[in-house]
Design a protein around this motif. Structure first.
Motif, PDB file in Angstrom:
ATOM      1  N   ARG A 102       0.828  -1.208   0.000  1.00 34.51           N
ATOM      2  CA  ARG A 102       0.000   0.000   0.000  1.00 34.51           C
ATOM      3  C   ARG A 102       0.860   1.254   0.000  1.00 34.51           C
ATOM      4  O   ARG A 102       0.492   2.258  -0.591  1.00 34.51           O
ATOM      5  N   CYS A 123      -5.424   4.645   2.867  1.00 30.06           N
ATOM      6  CA  CYS A 123      -5.698   3.287   3.346  1.00 30.06           C
ATOM      7  C   CYS A 123      -7.132   3.148   3.836  1.00 30.06           C
ATOM      8  O   CYS A 123      -7.780   2.115   3.617  1.00 30.06           O
ATOM      9  N   HIS A 124      -7.633   4.191   4.489  1.00 31.17           N
ATOM     10  CA  HIS A 124      -9.003   4.150   5.021  1.00 31.17           C
ATOM     11  C   HIS A 124     -10.022   3.975   3.894  1.00 31.17           C
ATOM     12  O   HIS A 124     -10.884   3.078   3.947  1.00 31.17           O
ATOM     13  N   ASN A 127      -9.772   0.571   2.105  1.00 34.39           N
ATOM     14  CA  ASN A 127     -10.437  -0.487   2.874  1.00 34.39           C
ATOM     15  C   ASN A 127     -11.943  -0.446   2.670  1.00 34.39           C
ATOM     16  O   ASN A 127     -12.595  -1.473   2.478  1.00 34.39           O
ATOM     17  N   GLU A 128     -12.511   0.751   2.741  1.00 38.13           N
ATOM     18  CA  GLU A 128     -13.963   0.896   2.600  1.00 38.13           C
ATOM     19  C   GLU A 128     -14.444   0.437   1.230  1.00 38.13           C
ATOM     20  O   GLU A 128     -15.403  -0.328   1.114  1.00 38.13           O
ATOM     21  N   SER A 130     -12.858  -1.398  -1.019  1.00 39.35           N
ATOM     22  CA  SER A 130     -12.546  -2.796  -1.347  1.00 39.35           C
ATOM     23  C   SER A 130     -13.627  -3.734  -0.814  1.00 39.35           C
ATOM     24  O   SER A 130     -13.892  -4.789  -1.394  1.00 39.35           O
ATOM     25  N   LYS A 131     -14.269  -3.365   0.298  1.00 40.41           N
ATOM     26  CA  LYS A 131     -15.356  -4.180   0.843  1.00 40.41           C
ATOM     27  C   LYS A 131     -16.557  -4.192  -0.092  1.00 40.41           C
ATOM     28  O   LYS A 131     -17.312  -5.159  -0.154  1.00 40.41           O
TER      29      LYS A 131
END
Length: 264
Positions: A102, A123-124, A127-128, A130-131
């Motif tokens: 990353r 990164c935050h 992550n959101e 990618s879900k």
């Protein structure tokens, strides 16, 4: 906009709890703050170039400058988020490549978009999103039920590792077997001379000795040393592997070809 918290002590408590991955709901309840207030500060902190641990080490003046500096306009922020959203499929694809992290992706992104997100916020949002793009099922396991690896099946982890022969100076490659009990995350790792079945079985025996017992089943990737015939529903295991499993009173399970995540 949420009301600004005037107590620096409260701000530092928020940062400390965010660093521990405590939810906004729980933080607001524990500190007697509105969720909008906690969300506001979380967003402001994520926009900085600092991790939560680094933010905790900042002085009051530096922390205030981060929290209370002028925010970008709603229109600019919406555009920035949309630009980022369009690149998420590329980020997720690159992360599957060996050696890509990353941090490397963020550096590439930030070089092209100097006004883009800092690393923590990068990164935050990754992550959101990618879900949404890569939904997954969260499996639960019982104690002693199965042994697998961090890659979700008994397998040789990643790229080859190397060591040097002190007598000759030769660099020698060696595969590394990684096994884990998913209920407790107890892990066994062993470097092997090569990936042939005799060495694999010896390492698996060492693994069971380390775990002090045999789980009910062994989940394996479709390694040619273990799976003789790949099949989505009824894979055929090598005879020696079947004898080993029978001796240890264990079932053999193979992940679906090219889809090991489906079985987790």
């Amino acid at each position: 906009m949420a009301n600004k918290v005037t107590s620096m002590q409260t701000l530092r408590m928020i940062i400390q709890m965010l660093d521990r991955n405590i939810s906004e709901r729980k933080i607001s309840r524990q500190l007697n703050l509105s969720r909008n207030t906690v969300k506001y500060y979380r967003e402001r902190l994520l926009q900085s170039a600092h991790s939560f641990k680094e933010l905790q080490a900042l002085g009051d003046a530096s922390l205030s400058a981060i929290l209370y500096s002028d925010t970008p306009s709603v229109q600019d922020e919406d555009q920035r988020k949309e630009d980022f959203r369009q690149q998420v499929p590329y980020f997720l694809s690159e992360l599957k490549r060996t050696g890509v992290t990353r941090q490397l992706l963020w550096e590439e992104y930030f070089e092209k978009h100097p006004a883009g997100y800092r690393y923590s916020q990068f990164c935050h949002y990754l992550n959101e999103l990618s879900k949404v793009l890569q939904p997954s099922f969260h499996a639960t396991y019982k104690s002693g039920e199965m042994v697998m690896t961090v890659r979700r099946a008994v397998d040789f982890a990643g790229s080859m590792m190397h060591y040097f022969d002190k007598s000759t100076g030769e660099q020698i490659s060696c595969p590394v077997l990684v096994c884990v009990l998913p209920f407790s995350n107890l892990t066994y790792v062993e470097a092997l001379p090569n990936a042939r079945l005799p060495y694999l079985l010896a390492a698996l025996n060492n693994c069971l000795g380390y775990f002090k017992g045999a789980p009910l089943s062994l989940k394996t990737d479709n390694m040619k040393q273990v799976v003789q015939k790949v099949n989505r529903y009824e894979p055929t295991f090598t005879e020696l592997m079947q004898q080993w499993a029978l001796h240890n009173n264990m079932d053999l399970v193979a992940a679906r070809p090219y889809k090991p995540k489906d079985y987790v």
